[in-house]
Design a protein around this motif. Structure first.
Motif, PDB file in Angstrom:
ATOM      1  N   ALA A 149       0.906  -1.098   0.029  1.00 30.67           N
ATOM      2  CA  ALA A 149      -0.258  -0.150  -0.093  1.00 30.67           C
ATOM      3  C   ALA A 149       0.666   1.115  -0.137  1.00 30.67           C
ATOM      4  O   ALA A 149       0.481   2.316  -0.680  1.00 30.67           O
ATOM      5  N   SER A 150       1.926   1.169   0.688  1.00 28.45           N
ATOM      6  CA  SER A 150       2.922   2.286   0.900  1.00 28.45           C
ATOM      7  C   SER A 150       3.971   2.547  -0.507  1.00 28.45           C
ATOM      8  O   SER A 150       4.553   3.499  -0.584  1.00 28.45           O
ATOM      9  N   ASP A 151       3.934   1.196  -1.169  1.00 29.66           N
ATOM     10  CA  ASP A 151       5.106   1.130  -2.049  1.00 29.66           C
ATOM     11  C   ASP A 151       6.186   1.558  -1.830  1.00 29.66           C
ATOM     12  O   ASP A 151       7.132   2.028  -2.609  1.00 29.66           O
ATOM     13  N   LEU A 152       6.700   1.009  -0.530  1.00 28.11           N
ATOM     14  CA  LEU A 152       7.980   1.368   0.013  1.00 28.11           C
ATOM     15  C   LEU A 152       8.997   1.025  -0.762  1.00 28.11           C
ATOM     16  O   LEU A 152      10.084   1.418  -1.133  1.00 28.11           O
ATOM     17  N   ALA A 153       8.753  -0.285  -1.255  1.00 29.76           N
ATOM     18  CA  ALA A 153       9.886  -0.914  -2.221  1.00 29.76           C
ATOM     19  C   ALA A 153      10.503  -0.110  -3.481  1.00 29.76           C
ATOM     20  O   ALA A 153      11.521  -0.163  -3.770  1.00 29.76           O
ATOM     21  N   ASN A 154       9.636   0.725  -3.914  1.00 31.96           N
ATOM     22  CA  ASN A 154       9.816   1.510  -4.979  1.00 31.96           C
ATOM     23  C   ASN A 154      10.036   2.839  -4.512  1.00 31.96           C
ATOM     24  O   ASN A 154      10.142   3.732  -5.585  1.00 31.96           O
ATOM     25  N   THR A 155      10.401   3.214  -3.363  1.00 41.50           N
ATOM     26  CA  THR A 155      10.441   4.604  -2.941  1.00 41.50           C
ATOM     27  C   THR A 155      11.914   5.002  -2.948  1.00 41.50           C
ATOM     28  O   THR A 155      12.519   4.159  -2.045  1.00 41.50           O
ATOM     29  N   LYS A 156      12.232   5.888  -3.408  1.00 41.39           N
ATOM     30  CA  LYS A 156      13.776   6.115  -3.139  1.00 41.39           C
ATOM     31  C   LYS A 156      14.145   6.842  -2.194  1.00 41.39           C
ATOM     32  O   LYS A 156      13.143   7.821  -1.437  1.00 41.39           O
ATOM     33  N   GLY A 157      15.275   6.413  -1.312  1.00 38.08           N
ATOM     34  CA  GLY A 157      15.622   7.211   0.065  1.00 38.08           C
ATOM     35  C   GLY A 157      15.463   6.189   1.160  1.00 38.08           C
ATOM     36  O   GLY A 157      15.387   4.953   0.827  1.00 38.08           O
ATOM     37  N   ASN A 158      15.959   6.459   2.243  1.00 36.16           N
ATOM     38  CA  ASN A 158      16.140   5.886   3.450  1.00 36.16           C
ATOM     39  C   ASN A 158      14.619   5.970   4.366  1.00 36.16           C
ATOM     40  O   ASN A 158      14.369   7.085   4.850  1.00 36.16           O
ATOM     41  N   TYR A 159      13.741   4.954   4.216  1.00 33.65           N
ATOM     42  CA  TYR A 159      12.629   4.977   5.106  1.00 33.65           C
ATOM     43  C   TYR A 159      12.468   4.012   6.265  1.00 33.65           C
ATOM     44  O   TYR A 159      12.939   2.903   6.031  1.00 33.65           O
ATOM     45  N   LEU A 160      11.828   4.349   7.348  1.00 33.17           N
ATOM     46  CA  LEU A 160      11.485   3.482   8.298  1.00 33.17           C
ATOM     47  C   LEU A 160       9.827   3.207   8.273  1.00 33.17           C
ATOM     48  O   LEU A 160       9.099   4.379   7.706  1.00 33.17           O
ATOM     49  N   PHE A 161       9.324   2.142   8.020  1.00 34.69           N
ATOM     50  CA  PHE A 161       7.859   1.663   8.130  1.00 34.69           C
ATOM     51  C   PHE A 161       7.495   1.063   9.369  1.00 34.69           C
ATOM     52  O   PHE A 161       7.996   0.110   9.992  1.00 34.69           O
ATOM     53  N   ILE A 162       6.726   1.724  10.344  1.00 39.87           N
ATOM     54  CA  ILE A 162       6.646   1.259  11.921  1.00 39.87           C
ATOM     55  C   ILE A 162       5.088   0.958  11.991  1.00 39.87           C
ATOM     56  O   ILE A 162       4.190   1.836  11.723  1.00 39.87           O
ATOM     57  N   ASP A 163       4.754  -0.277  12.171  1.00 43.57           N
ATOM     58  CA  ASP A 163       3.278  -0.644  12.533  1.00 43.57           C
ATOM     59  C   ASP A 163       3.171  -0.914  13.997  1.00 43.57           C
ATOM     60  O   ASP A 163       3.837  -1.718  14.641  1.00 43.57           O
ATOM     61  N   LYS A 222      -3.748  -7.149 -10.149  1.00 43.02           N
ATOM     62  CA  LYS A 222      -2.798  -8.225 -10.210  1.00 43.02           C
ATOM     63  C   LYS A 222      -1.440  -8.194 -10.043  1.00 43.02           C
ATOM     64  O   LYS A 222      -0.738  -8.697  -9.394  1.00 43.02           O
ATOM     65  N   PRO A 223      -0.938  -6.950 -10.650  1.00 41.49           N
ATOM     66  CA  PRO A 223       0.398  -6.666 -10.633  1.00 41.49           C
ATOM     67  C   PRO A 223       1.042  -6.384  -9.152  1.00 41.49           C
ATOM     68  O   PRO A 223       2.312  -6.542  -8.831  1.00 41.49           O
ATOM     69  N   ALA A 224       0.031  -6.011  -8.307  1.00 39.57           N
ATOM     70  CA  ALA A 224       0.468  -5.852  -6.986  1.00 39.57           C
ATOM     71  C   ALA A 224       0.690  -7.208  -6.451  1.00 39.57           C
ATOM     72  O   ALA A 224       1.442  -7.306  -5.419  1.00 39.57           O
ATOM     73  N   ARG A 225      -0.069  -8.257  -7.006  1.00 43.00           N
ATOM     74  CA  ARG A 225       0.425  -9.910  -6.534  1.00 43.00           C
ATOM     75  C   ARG A 225       1.775  -9.962  -6.671  1.00 43.00           C
ATOM     76  O   ARG A 225       2.333 -11.027  -6.045  1.00 43.00           O
ATOM     77  N   GLU A 226       2.031  -9.699  -7.936  1.00 42.37           N
ATOM     78  CA  GLU A 226       3.540 -10.048  -8.536  1.00 42.37           C
ATOM     79  C   GLU A 226       4.532  -9.208  -7.727  1.00 42.37           C
ATOM     80  O   GLU A 226       5.655  -9.961  -7.240  1.00 42.37           O
ATOM     81  N   LYS A 227       4.108  -7.984  -7.212  1.00 39.22           N
ATOM     82  CA  LYS A 227       5.000  -7.145  -6.367  1.00 39.22           C
ATOM     83  C   LYS A 227       5.045  -7.856  -5.032  1.00 39.22           C
ATOM     84  O   LYS A 227       6.325  -7.729  -4.631  1.00 39.22           O
ATOM     85  N   ILE A 228       4.075  -8.384  -4.485  1.00 42.02           N
ATOM     86  CA  ILE A 228       4.129  -8.736  -3.026  1.00 42.02           C
ATOM     87  C   ILE A 228       4.881  -9.938  -3.018  1.00 42.02           C
ATOM     88  O   ILE A 228       5.720 -10.229  -2.277  1.00 42.02           O
ATOM     89  N   ASP A 229       4.912 -10.831  -4.017  1.00 45.83           N
ATOM     90  CA  ASP A 229       5.624 -12.182  -4.186  1.00 45.83           C
ATOM     91  C   ASP A 229       7.085 -11.700  -3.978  1.00 45.83           C
ATOM     92  O   ASP A 229       8.079 -12.318  -3.416  1.00 45.83           O
ATOM     93  N   SER A 230       7.474 -10.718  -4.746  1.00 41.98           N
ATOM     94  CA  SER A 230       8.908 -10.675  -4.979  1.00 41.98           C
ATOM     95  C   SER A 230       9.497  -9.917  -3.639  1.00 41.98           C
ATOM     96  O   SER A 230      10.623  -9.989  -3.334  1.00 41.98           O
ATOM     97  N   LEU A 231       8.515  -9.090  -3.316  1.00 41.79           N
ATOM     98  CA  LEU A 231       8.835  -8.259  -1.964  1.00 41.79           C
ATOM     99  C   LEU A 231       8.988  -9.266  -0.727  1.00 41.79           C
ATOM    100  O   LEU A 231      10.066  -9.254  -0.097  1.00 41.79           O
ATOM    101  N   VAL A 232       8.191 -10.494  -0.694  1.00 46.99           N
ATOM    102  CA  VAL A 232       8.440 -11.101   0.497  1.00 46.99           C
ATOM    103  C   VAL A 232       9.717 -12.176   0.181  1.00 46.99           C
ATOM    104  O   VAL A 232      10.384 -12.433   0.962  1.00 46.99           O
TER     105      VAL A 232
END
Lengths: 585, 216
Positions: free
Chosen positions: A348-362, A548-558
């Motif tokens: 949802a935040s598309d962190l994988a494709n965001t340039k820079g240094n980020y923290l994501f905190i839940d 559907k592309p989001a599903r491909e993204k999430i697979d490569s992300l994990v």
């Protein structure tokens, strides 16, 4: 031969060659043309007006699709159009994929609408004695796909449906390669899906129109498994004491979700048979319990889970009350104990494709912290305990009406409750504000000691904070602080180098950034860099439902993400103990 | 005596430097090491234990206080009589298999060390075989087990059974603790005792061993 293609209203002109497919060129020009059926000429979504240029004879299916849309004769399907001359075209708005915006707060991220469940209106040719096509051949030739999967039972039943609706039917296709169902007549406008954020404490269910990407309704309820234990660990121990208990937990949550779905569908006059997919984003324990998977290993070190990624499940195995031919997609877990709620949140935040240094905190009972840098994409998880959710706090409460969610101090203490109701207790964000205020006013020391002899700070009527409550908050804040400090240190990043911190979770906009920094929950950085993204787990579930592309993204992300273990780190204890005091950092 | 109060207060504050200074001072005044230990250092830690139990102070303060107490102890040790230096008993302790919680157990260790027991900490995620092996090697008076999760506490029963299976001549006393543990659970798995916090754990061991000695 080379030709010139002029595209309006985008006002782009590009060079094209003889016999190239118009749809390909429009896409190459950077226009998000709707090619729902993968350019097979069956969905009728990529019509463009040929303003200047050759108009080839309409193909049979084009005629029907044109009539259906009430378009004039100078429109053609871009995916069937072979370029034979210089062209000037106009693309109607409906032929461009409309972006859906899935996050309600924080970053505005567009997602291309391309659901896994698609519908096609088919006008099948009646078989004749001279041309005796079988039904399966009819379907396969329509989709120009020899390998199209048609389940045996569906084939058995579809002849009746096809005959009854005089060979005009709607096919429900999954992932472009499997027919899930055949519906009578044209039901293209009725295609819905359900996105679910299944949390340990609360469940949120959203009904989504797969054609528009719009949310139709959203509803929240308590997780009914609460009666078997308020936290994950106690539910797992319950599941382990008797084999039947695992079923009980599964039935309990399914019943809740099904009731939520039913009420929502009834309220919005949507027939459950038009809902073909459910997407669930949940933490590892919750998705295991929902599927009736064994959970014993989840609560004992080394905390291994049964699955991370699952292929989409046929509904028959699961029991959601939507169309029985439907599918269930479970957002994949990252390693064993970072759940699909986090992977969905990252999508949802598309962190994988965001340039820079980020923290994501839940910020939840289990605090998950993700670090994204140029080279690293790591996640860690830290046990904050339930204090942020108002549990184990004398006058604590969930963030529900009447909860003190905000406090301010200017000569006197001002308390704010959700819905302006009479105060019933204090929720997590309220506790954070209060701690910061009492640290400032000296009622609490940095070591967490309440300086008053009574060891109690009255707030409003019978509501108070006592010494034990402060200790619980020290543990919760300390756990998150330890995680953030250690992950930054491990990957040699100073807080100054952070481009942003995304805060996910139920806290939402209620969290006061300044106060969070004061008590040491968040590192001191520019306040504008802290971005609340709200319930990113639900937003991610919705993205997975719509794209559907989001599903491909999430697979490569994990697959790509690494896990950084705090518990086994030699410096954990040192950092944790340091983090127990309310210091800024 | 004023100097004893100073030692105790500085242990509580966790001020190692001051503790050392006052202990040296006391020794130079020819006060007995035993007195300095009991009325200075231990008194200070007693107060720390009580305050921790009442939530008045927190984990970091307990740890700092322990460091200060140890600093004082190092100075005293050469001056203590053989009798005082002797351990009051040996305790093998560990967090059971599947559980990684360490800090609570460490605080229990400190309270027990203060009482003069010799502690052998097996760490976290300890399987029953390791408990049994260490018991056979070291012949401890007490075995302590910690678990912080309802899912891992059930392993305590297995450890108790494994120890009993060995049919040892002197079966050590078994004590258990941790957030989800109760006295009735201790009774159920045939452990000899349960303590709800570090200070009570020290009392529990004292009582169990006193009783043991009386029987012997």
């Amino acid at each position: 031969m080379n030709y010139r293609l002029k595209i309006l209203p985008q006002n782009k002109t590009i060079k094209v060659r003889e016999d190239e497919i118009l749809a390909d060129k429009i896409q190459e020009a950077g226009i998000n043309l709707s090619v729902y059926c993968n350019k097979r000429g069956i969905c009728g979504k990529c019509f463009v007006k040929i303003a200047e240029g050759k108009l080839p004879t309409l193909e049979e299916r084009e005629i029907f699709l044109l009539e259906n849309k009430g378009l004039s004769k100078d429109y053609r399907l871009a995916c069937l159009y072979r370029i034979k001359s210089n062209l000037s075209i106009e693309i109607p708005e409906e032929s461009v994929i409309q972006d859906a915006f899935i996050l309600k707060t924080g970053i505005k991220l567009p997602i291309a609408l391309e659901p896994s469940i698609k519908k096609y209106y088919l006008q099948l040719k009646k078989p004749e004695i001279s041309d005796p096509y079988s039904l399966s051949e009819l379907f396969r030739s329509y989709f120009q796909d020899k390998n199209l999967v048609i389940p045996f039972n569906l084939l058995k039943e579809s002849l009746n449906i096809v005959e009854q609706s005089k060979f005009n039917v709607t096919a429900v296709v999954y992932n472009d390669d499997e027919i899930l169902n055949i519906e009578q007549k044209n039901t293209l406008d009725k295609n819905f899906g359900i996105a679910i954020d299944l949390g340990t404490t609360t469940v949120v269910v959203e009904l989504v129109d797969l054609n528009s990407g719009e949310s139709i309704d959203i509803t929240t309820a308590a997780n009914s498994q609460m009666e078997y234990g308020s936290d994950v660990i106690s539910r797992i121990s319950y599941a382990c004491t008797n084999p039947k208990n695992l079923d009980k937990l599964k039935e309990s949550i399914l019943e809740t979700i099904n009731l939520m779905i039913k009420q929502m569908l009834d309220k919005n006059n949507v027939n459950s048979s038009y809902v073909y997919e459910v997407v669930v984003a949940a933490n590892t324990s919750m998705n295991h319990l929902l599927l009736g998977m064994p959970v014993k290993s989840l609560a004992v070190a080394p905390f291994s889970s049964v699955f991370t990624c699952l292929s989409p499940l046929p509904l028959a195995d699961l029991g959601f009350k939507i169309n029985s031919c439907g599918k269930v997609y479970i957002a994949p877990n990252i390693k064993s104990f970072v759940g699909g709620d986090i992977s969905a949140g990252l999508i949802a935040s598309d962190l994988a494709n965001t340039k820079g240094n980020y923290l994501f905190i839940d910020l939840g009972t289990n605090g998950e912290i993700v670090l994204k840098t140029k080279d690293e994409f790591v996640v860690t998880s830290t046990a904050a305990g339930p204090a942020f959710e108002g549990m184990n706090i004398s006058c604590g409460t969930l963030a529900s009406p009447g909860a003190i969610y905000k406090a301010e101090y200017e000569n006197r203490l001002a308390l704010f409750t959700i819905g302006h109701k009479r105060a019933t207790g204090v929720c997590g964000t309220g506790l954070i504000d209060l701690l910061a205020i009492f640290l400032d006013t000296g009622k609490i020391s940095e070591k967490g000691k309440i300086n008053d002899k009574t060891k109690k700070i009255p707030l409003n009527g019978s509501i108070y904070i006592n010494q034990k409550d402060v200790r619980e908050m020290q543990l919760a804040v300390g756990a998150i602080k330890t995680g953030i400090r250690m992950i930054l240190k491990e990957f040699h990043l100073s807080k100054e180098k952070l481009d942003g911190i995304y805060i996910a979770g139920a806290f939402g906009n209620y969290l006061n950034i300044k106060n969070s920094m004061k008590i040491g929950l968040l590192p001191q950085i520019d306040e504008d860099k802290v971005i609340f993204i709200g319930n990113s787990s639900l937003a991610g579930a919705k993205a997975l439902l719509l794209s559907k592309p989001a599903r491909e993204k999430i697979d490569s992300l994990v697959r790509r993400m690494r896990y950084f273990s705090l518990a086994s780190h030699p410096l954990f204890q040192k950092y944790f103990i340091e983090a127990l005091e309310f210091h800024m950092y | 005596m004023k100097i004893m109060i100073e030692i105790a207060v500085n242990v509580e504050k966790g001020d190692s430097a001051s503790v050392k200074e006052f202990v040296r001072n006391a020794l130079s005044q020819n006060l007995s090491a035993e007195k300095i230990l009991n009325y200075g250092l231990i008194k200070g830690m007693d107060s720390v234990g009580k305050k921790f139990k009442n939530n008045e102070i927190f984990i970091p303060e307990v740890l700092i206080a322990t460091r200060a107490m140890k600093a004082g102890m190092d100075l005293l040790r050469p001056h203590l009589s053989e009798e005082d230096r002797k351990s009051k008993g040996k305790i093998v302790i560990g967090t059971v298999k599947g559980d990684l919680h360490d800090i609570g157990k460490k605080i229990v260790n400190m309270m027990l060390e203060r009482e003069g027991y010799e502690i052998m900490d097996l760490g976290i995620d300890v399987p029953k075989e390791k408990f049994v092996e260490k018991i056979k090697e070291e012949h401890p008076d007490v075995v302590g087990m910690s678990a912080l999760l309802t899912t891992t506490m059930s392993y305590m029963r297995e450890v108790v059974e494994a120890i009993e299976k060995e049919e040892l001549k002197h079966r050590p006393k078994i004590i258990i603790g941790g957030a989800p543990i109760t006295q009735s659970y201790a009774d159920e798995i045939r452990a000899d005792g349960y303590a709800s916090d570090a200070a009570s754990a020290a009392m529990l061991v004292k009582n169990l061993l006193k009783h043991e000695r009386a029987v012997l």
